[in-house]
Design a protein around this motif. Structure first.
Motif: not given
Length: 246
Positions: A1-30
């Motif tokens: 759905m989205w393409t790789q950006a030129q500088n992913p280190l700049l735009i990525a959250p400082s602490c990306p969530p781990a696979i399997g974690s839940k966002i807002d207690g509702r969305y489980q990342l796969t």
């Protein structure tokens, strides 16, 4: 759905969530799907409904102060939009009270950009069909005074229900825009941006229509308008109509 950006280190959250974690207690990342122009996109599951979702996470520095409040207001309005040619937004919020996120339905198919790369020029009849569906979606958003801000082939998804607009743009302040520009990242390609002052009344809505026109030009000619260095895409004018929208 989205393409790789030129500088992913700049735009990525400082602490990306781990696979399997839940966002807002509702969305489980796969799994991680991609890095977009302003964040990371994960595939996830809505634990309340069992439906697949795409969850986009923004770094906290992108939306600060008034920009963050504006993001939350616009995300709330996007969640209320219902139209066959607009992606359905499922939820939004702040992770840790700082990093914004958006959850939307998981679309199945390909982007218009990917289709153009596959077949080159598109048949006129097919172009008109896609443009008609994109304009229907835009009309629904504009009726609620919501600009898309990011109309381009990368933001149009082709699936079984037609051409679906997704990846709505959000306003960032001048400082953030300058940071992105210095890093070579621009959420909106210049050839799809209307040459009008952003402060003008209705400018963003008109800019959406300009983006549709630029997209139509690219679909029919194989190149973006006013971009002489962009190579012409291969493929005959009467390319085979993709089966995805039949």
């Amino acid at each position: 759905m989205w393409t790789q950006a030129q500088n992913p280190l700049l735009i990525a959250p400082s602490c990306p969530p781990a696979i399997g974690s839940k966002i807002d207690g509702r969305y489980q990342l796969t799994r991680l799907l991609a890095s977009g122009s302003l964040g990371l996109v994960y595939e996830g599951v809505d634990m309340h409904t069992g439906l697949e979702a795409a969850v986009k996470l923004f770094p906290s520095w992108v939306f600060q102060g008034e920009a963050r409040e504006r993001f939350l207001r616009e995300a709330k309005r996007l969640g209320a939009l219902r139209h066959a040619n607009l992606v359905q937004y499922l939820g939004f919020g702040l992770i840790g009270g700082r990093s914004p996120f958006l959850a939307m339905e998981r679309l199945s198919g390909v982007t218009l950009r990917a289709r153009l790369r596959q077949v080159g020029l598109l048949p006129v009849r097919y172009c008109l069909r896609v443009l008609n569906e994109v304009l229907r979606g835009l009309a629904a958003a504009h009726d609620d005074d919501l600009p898309h801000r990011n109309v381009r082939p990368e933001s149009v998804f082709l699936d079984q229900r037609g051409a679906v607009l997704f990846d709505f743009g959000f306003s960032v302040d001048e400082k953030v825009h300058s940071q992105l520009a210095r890093a070579g990242i621009d959420p909106v390609r210049l050839e799809h941006l209307a040459p009008c002052a952003p402060a003008e009344e209705g400018a963003q809505l008109r800019s959406d229509l300009y983006g549709v026109s630029a997209m139509a030009y690219e679909m029919l000619t194989g190149r973006a308008p006013f971009c002489s260095r962009q190579p012409r895409l291969p493929g005959p004018v009467e390319a085979v109509e993709p089966k995805v929208l039949r």
